[in-house]
Scaffold this motif. Structure first.
Motif, PDB file in Angstrom:
ATOM      1  N   GLY A 122      -2.298 -70.410  31.311  1.00 28.02           N
ATOM      2  CA  GLY A 122      -2.556 -71.876  31.490  1.00 28.02           C
ATOM      3  C   GLY A 122      -2.207 -72.096  32.915  1.00 28.02           C
ATOM      4  O   GLY A 122      -2.123 -71.447  33.758  1.00 28.02           O
ATOM      5  N   LYS A 123      -1.775 -73.429  33.309  1.00 27.89           N
ATOM      6  CA  LYS A 123      -1.239 -73.881  34.318  1.00 27.89           C
ATOM      7  C   LYS A 123       0.117 -74.097  34.385  1.00 27.89           C
ATOM      8  O   LYS A 123       0.705 -74.817  33.550  1.00 27.89           O
ATOM      9  N   ASN A 124       1.064 -73.416  35.136  1.00 31.50           N
ATOM     10  CA  ASN A 124       2.347 -73.890  35.542  1.00 31.50           C
ATOM     11  C   ASN A 124       2.814 -73.397  36.731  1.00 31.50           C
ATOM     12  O   ASN A 124       2.046 -72.565  37.696  1.00 31.50           O
ATOM     13  N   THR A 128      -5.817 -74.088  24.646  1.00 38.16           N
ATOM     14  CA  THR A 128      -5.995 -73.310  26.191  1.00 38.16           C
ATOM     15  C   THR A 128      -4.460 -73.596  26.847  1.00 38.16           C
ATOM     16  O   THR A 128      -4.267 -72.969  27.736  1.00 38.16           O
ATOM     17  N   ASP A 129      -3.659 -74.492  26.178  1.00 37.51           N
ATOM     18  CA  ASP A 129      -2.464 -74.984  26.722  1.00 37.51           C
ATOM     19  C   ASP A 129      -1.470 -73.441  26.723  1.00 37.51           C
ATOM     20  O   ASP A 129      -1.947 -72.757  25.797  1.00 37.51           O
ATOM     21  N   GLN A 130      -0.635 -73.056  27.488  1.00 38.04           N
ATOM     22  CA  GLN A 130      -0.014 -71.904  27.708  1.00 38.04           C
ATOM     23  C   GLN A 130       0.832 -71.739  26.213  1.00 38.04           C
ATOM     24  O   GLN A 130       1.076 -70.514  25.820  1.00 38.04           O
ATOM     25  N   GLY A 155      -3.835 -78.059  20.256  1.00 37.96           N
ATOM     26  CA  GLY A 155      -3.761 -77.610  21.373  1.00 37.96           C
ATOM     27  C   GLY A 155      -4.368 -75.939  21.491  1.00 37.96           C
ATOM     28  O   GLY A 155      -4.282 -75.174  20.238  1.00 37.96           O
ATOM     29  N   ALA A 213      -0.346 -80.202  22.433  1.00 42.53           N
ATOM     30  CA  ALA A 213      -1.288 -80.777  23.355  1.00 42.53           C
ATOM     31  C   ALA A 213      -0.879 -82.001  23.741  1.00 42.53           C
ATOM     32  O   ALA A 213       0.043 -82.610  23.192  1.00 42.53           O
ATOM     33  N   SER A 223      -0.948 -83.985  30.330  1.00 45.19           N
ATOM     34  CA  SER A 223       0.369 -83.027  30.840  1.00 45.19           C
ATOM     35  C   SER A 223       0.547 -83.592  32.333  1.00 45.19           C
ATOM     36  O   SER A 223       1.507 -82.942  32.919  1.00 45.19           O
TER      37      SER A 223
END
Length: 281
Positions: free
Chosen positions: A152-154, A9-11, A7, A55, A58
């Motif tokens: 990241g995205k959340n 770029t994952d938060q 992993g 990772a 997701s």
């Protein structure tokens, strides 16, 4: 090198890199989880002191349409990496999800509660759990819930964007769980990896979720307070907010065994929300 992280770029991977600059974070260009054997071979070649996997596939809804890919990435790949860790005699920390449970009742799910996933995503994460547990590695499977951060995205970042676009929002208020700061998850992963090295008997399944448990609506209201926005937030039941994949109504996680084994307590998500919003704005 001390710890290898799947992993980049994952938060959570971003938080791991900030917390410990000595970790090596692998992006998809370095290690594609859709090729499990290559990932396992990479672990054997690099021979780190520990491996953390944050990772995965997701997207809960997209997994319904990509069942084979989700199973390969979330199920087969963790098992292959765990086998490599077993060969090297090093700890493996693997992230799983509250989505392995069916959401029945209103009590927190303990780590030994029988999983019963509602979605393809949940089934793929459960497949990974079984593969890791059967690998022979010294492992910790850490189930987490509703992770958020400034990276990241959340949900928090998506909600902030909606605040800039709308005057009112309808948010689900009958799904209950513990929002979890990504930094707390990253800190827990590092802590667990180090303790597993010294105490392999701590191998097992654990839970980590922020406190207190709340609905998505209550979580959104705290984000709005941190952002000092005047958006009107109304609660709606899950039945009025259809999604491709079903979601468990009860996502509460019992985290007592994590505290007993590793001394890790549930983080205060409200403080983390204000910190994340401040960082973003």
């Amino acid at each position: 090198m001390t710890i290898l992280v799947f992993g980049k770029t994952d938060q959570i991977a971003c938080e791991l890199a900030e917390l410990d600059p000595s970790v090596r974070c692998l992006g998809r260009e370095d290690a594609d989880l859709s090729d499990p054997q290559t990932c396992a071979d990479l672990v054997r070649r690099l021979a780190p002191k520990a491996v953390i996997n944050v990772a995965g596939f997701s997207s809960i809804d997209r997994a319904e349409l990509k069942e084979r890919q989700a199973g390969l990435i979330n199920g087969v790949a963790p098992g292959a990496i765990a086998l490599a860790c077993a060969d090297l005699g090093i700890p493996f920390v693997h992230l799983s999800s509250d989505q392995v449970f069916d959401g029945a009742g209103d009590q927190p799910f303990t780590p030994d509660h029988s999983p019963a996933p509602l979605s393809v995503y949940g089934h793929s994460k459960r497949l990974g759990e079984r593969a890791v547990a059967a690998s022979g590695a010294d492992y910790a499977i850490l189930r987490v819930s509703r992770v958020f951060s400034a990276h990241g995205k959340n949900f928090l970042k998506s909600t902030l964007a909606l605040f800039d676009q709308r005057d009112s929002l309808e948010i689900v208020d009958d799904q209950i769980g513990g929002p979890t700061p990504a930094r707390a998850v990253a800190q827990a992963c590092l802590n667990i990896a180090k303790q597993l090295k010294a105490s392999p008997k701590k191998s097992g399944v654990y839970h980590l979720a922020g406190a207190p448990d709340v609905s998505w609506k209550a979580f959104t209201e705290e984000i709005a307070e941190a952002a000092t926005t005047q958006v009107t937030i109304s609660g709606v039941p899950t039945s009025k907010y259809p999604t491709t994949a079903p979601r468990p109504l009860n996502a509460r996680l019992d985290c007592l065994s994590l505290e007993a084994a590793f001394g890790i307590t549930r983080p205060d998500w409200k403080q983390a929300v204000h910190e994340a919003v401040s960082e973003l704005r």
